[in-house]
Write a protein that holds these residues in place. Structure first.
Motif, PDB file in Angstrom:
ATOM      1  N   THR A 172      39.826  37.485  43.940  1.00  0.00           N
ATOM      2  CA  THR A 172      39.943  37.764  42.506  1.00  0.00           C
ATOM      3  C   THR A 172      38.955  36.457  42.243  1.00  0.00           C
ATOM      4  O   THR A 172      38.145  35.763  41.313  1.00  0.00           O
ATOM      5  CB  THR A 172      40.856  37.432  41.675  1.00  0.00           C
ATOM      6  OG1 THR A 172      41.812  36.588  43.031  1.00  0.00           O
ATOM      7  CG2 THR A 172      41.668  38.732  41.681  1.00  0.00           C
ATOM      8  N   ALA A 173      39.822  35.312  42.818  1.00  0.00           N
ATOM      9  CA  ALA A 173      38.795  33.843  42.652  1.00  0.00           C
ATOM     10  C   ALA A 173      37.218  33.895  43.080  1.00  0.00           C
ATOM     11  O   ALA A 173      36.984  33.354  42.442  1.00  0.00           O
ATOM     12  CB  ALA A 173      39.314  32.370  43.710  1.00  0.00           C
ATOM     13  N   ALA A 174      37.301  33.939  44.564  1.00  0.00           N
ATOM     14  CA  ALA A 174      35.268  34.464  44.139  1.00  0.00           C
ATOM     15  C   ALA A 174      34.669  35.561  43.097  1.00  0.00           C
ATOM     16  O   ALA A 174      33.780  35.485  42.988  1.00  0.00           O
ATOM     17  CB  ALA A 174      35.050  34.714  45.450  1.00  0.00           C
ATOM     18  N   GLY A 175      35.689  36.144  42.750  1.00  0.00           N
ATOM     19  CA  GLY A 175      35.084  37.480  41.915  1.00  0.00           C
ATOM     20  C   GLY A 175      34.320  38.684  42.340  1.00  0.00           C
ATOM     21  O   GLY A 175      33.308  39.031  42.107  1.00  0.00           O
ATOM     22  N   LEU A 192      46.530  45.250  40.980  1.00  0.00           N
ATOM     23  CA  LEU A 192      46.371  43.417  41.492  1.00  0.00           C
ATOM     24  C   LEU A 192      47.752  43.064  42.255  1.00  0.00           C
ATOM     25  O   LEU A 192      49.146  43.223  42.525  1.00  0.00           O
ATOM     26  CB  LEU A 192      46.863  42.358  40.614  1.00  0.00           C
ATOM     27  CG  LEU A 192      46.157  41.408  40.002  1.00  0.00           C
ATOM     28  CD1 LEU A 192      45.088  40.481  40.875  1.00  0.00           C
ATOM     29  CD2 LEU A 192      46.597  40.770  39.243  1.00  0.00           C
ATOM     30  N   SER A 193      47.793  41.713  42.835  1.00  0.00           N
ATOM     31  CA  SER A 193      48.358  41.938  44.687  1.00  0.00           C
ATOM     32  C   SER A 193      49.237  40.884  43.832  1.00  0.00           C
ATOM     33  O   SER A 193      49.124  40.516  42.378  1.00  0.00           O
ATOM     34  CB  SER A 193      48.089  41.394  45.720  1.00  0.00           C
ATOM     35  OG  SER A 193      47.177  39.644  45.200  1.00  0.00           O
ATOM     36  N   LYS A 194      50.404  40.783  44.189  1.00  0.00           N
ATOM     37  CA  LYS A 194      51.385  39.781  43.227  1.00  0.00           C
ATOM     38  C   LYS A 194      51.157  38.206  43.313  1.00  0.00           C
ATOM     39  O   LYS A 194      51.550  37.326  42.227  1.00  0.00           O
ATOM     40  CB  LYS A 194      52.907  40.160  44.062  1.00  0.00           C
ATOM     41  CG  LYS A 194      53.608  41.342  44.134  1.00  0.00           C
ATOM     42  CD  LYS A 194      53.778  42.165  43.098  1.00  0.00           C
ATOM     43  CE  LYS A 194      54.260  43.428  42.808  1.00  0.00           C
ATOM     44  NZ  LYS A 194      54.413  43.659  42.233  1.00  0.00           N
ATOM     45  N   THR A 238      44.262  39.330  45.302  1.00  0.00           N
ATOM     46  CA  THR A 238      43.431  40.714  45.402  1.00  0.00           C
ATOM     47  C   THR A 238      43.484  41.725  44.909  1.00  0.00           C
ATOM     48  O   THR A 238      44.551  41.772  44.024  1.00  0.00           O
ATOM     49  CB  THR A 238      43.672  40.509  46.927  1.00  0.00           C
ATOM     50  OG1 THR A 238      43.390  39.457  47.927  1.00  0.00           O
ATOM     51  CG2 THR A 238      43.192  41.775  47.769  1.00  0.00           C
ATOM     52  N   ILE A 239      42.596  42.036  44.220  1.00  0.00           N
ATOM     53  CA  ILE A 239      42.782  43.974  43.556  1.00  0.00           C
ATOM     54  C   ILE A 239      42.373  44.785  44.504  1.00  0.00           C
ATOM     55  O   ILE A 239      41.236  44.673  44.936  1.00  0.00           O
ATOM     56  CB  ILE A 239      42.076  44.012  42.428  1.00  0.00           C
ATOM     57  CG1 ILE A 239      41.885  42.399  41.289  1.00  0.00           C
ATOM     58  CG2 ILE A 239      41.749  44.575  41.870  1.00  0.00           C
ATOM     59  CD1 ILE A 239      40.824  42.580  40.209  1.00  0.00           C
TER      60      ILE A 239
END
Length: 413
Positions: free
Chosen positions: A84-87, A60-62, A66-67
């Motif tokens: 991650t926001a949009a999944g 996972l980005s800091k 983004t994963i």
């Protein structure tokens, strides 16, 4: 889970807000998927359901946006990015490094660069970075290859064949340089585990067989291998143990269809569980191979279970079966290569470590003693200061030179 089918979880990492965890899991699925677990409700939401390959690693980005995650696609690592926001997935730059194995994925604090290791047929594991915005890849290290040109190392071909039950089995074929003419002799190298998988990484000294001896190498992923789903992983469990040996039989059939391979010059080898597969193949297919090399392999599951270190027994019983059950014990005795050693008529080389806690040296020792009664040529190498596989360089070198001598004597002549 407390109820239902057992599931596997790997790579857990907290979301930036601390309210969820991202994991790779096969809960409710055939393959490992990227999922988000809500810590308040326990609800699990799959994020990569459409993908038909295992998700193996994630980072996972800091900033939590983004994963980066990897899929194992027939053994080849493929990089993906997820918003991650949009999944949902978003386009990931192509690395352009060819088929290989990616590992140790880690984000730079900026959230723009991704570090990772990469190994392939032409490079040991080296460190790279990727600018996910521009797609620029930088190589940070360059492992030495003993003065040899890595560009000359053979690259693998993904091959597939049908097994006895119609199931497709795959593996990796490495062919020697074109200067070696005619159908080439073959070494079939079976991985251990059995819950393992051969991936197209660096062959190291095994390149010698290709570049100097002109031998083709085949690394099969028979049933029971990881990377192909839960069903495939369990296909060799318990009394289905020998179905994986049948996969090798059909591989020998496939080799016979290849004009570039010599089906009359085949050697089987493998270590640990791959050693069992080697011995079993030597009993079933003695008339179809030239020789075999068993490295720290199991010759009888009953004696193996009785002698392996106690801390390992319950774990191994889940995979192989419980030798305390009379029916399972009888099955073990029925399939034991030790009890079919009279069928081994081709030369055999057995390698063992005197201090092996996993597959005790007696597994090899008893096999050697029994095969010798056939009058079959048998070589036996036991290192008194080694365990499950040789780790000291002087012993590794001696094993390699001995194996080359065995190959020259019985496969190439």
């Amino acid at each position: 889970p407390k109820e239902g089918e057992p599931a596997s979880y790997t790579g857990a990492v907290f979301a930036r807000d601390g309210k969820a965890v991202y994991v790779s899991t096969d809960l409710g699925a055939e393959l490992h998927r990227l999922a988000r677990i809500d810590l308040a409700t326990g609800q699990q939401t799959p994020l990569t359901a459409p993908l038909e390959w295992d998700v193996e690693d994630l980072a996972l980005s800091k900033d939590g946006r983004t994963i980066a995650f990897l899929t194992n696609e027939d053994g080849v690592s493929v990089l993906h990015l997820l918003d991650t926001a949009a999944g949902k997935e978003k386009p990931a730059p192509k690395l352009g490094l060819g088929a290989g194995v990616i590992g140790a994925v880690e984000w730079h604090p900026s959230g723009r660069e991704l570090a990772f290791t990469f190994a392939s047929a032409r490079t040991p594991s080296d460190v790279y970075s990727l600018d996910v915005t521009t797609g620029k890849v930088d190589r940070w290290t360059e492992c030495e290859t003993g003065g040899l040109s890595a560009a000359s190392f053979a690259e693998p071909e993904l091959v597939r064949w049908k097994s006895f039950d119609g199931r497709t089995i795959s593996g990796w074929l490495y062919k020697p340089p074109a200067r070696f003419s005619g159908p080439r002799p073959v070494i079939v190298n079976i991985h251990g585990g059995p819950e393992g998988q051969y991936q197209p990484g660096f062959l190291a000294r095994s390149n010698y067989y290709l570049s100097e001896l002109g031998i083709a190498l085949v690394y099969p992923n028979v049933r029971g291998s990881s990377g192909y789903g839960k069903t495939f992983l369990k296909l060799d469990n318990g009394v289905r143990r020998e179905d994986s040996v049948k996969d090798i039989g059909t591989l020998l059939d496939w080799i016979g269809t290849r004009p570039d391979l010599d089906a009359k010059r085949i050697m089987i080898t493998g270590g640990s569980y791959g050693g069992y597969m080697t011995l079993a193949s030597a009993t079933h297919f003695s008339d179809r191979i030239r020789c075999a090399v068993d490295v720290v392999g199991i010759s009888n599951f009953v004696t193996f279970m009785e002698r392996t270190e106690a801390y390992r027994r319950d774990l191994r019983r889940v995979e192989y079966g419980d030798e305390r059950d009379p029916k399972i014990r009888a099955f073990f005795e029925e399939i034991a290569p030790l009890h079919h050693a009279d069928k081994i008529t081709k030369p055999l080389f057995v390698v063992a470590g005197r201090n092996d806690p996993r597959v005790p040296y007696q597994e090899g020792e008893q096999m050697v003693a029994t095969v010798k009664k056939n009058g079959t040529p048998v070589w036996f190498l036991m290192a008194r200061d080694e365990g499950h596989g040789f780790s000291k360089k002087r012993n590794q070198d001696f094993q390699f030179y001995s194996t080359v001598a065995f190959v020259q004597e019985y496969l190439l002549k």
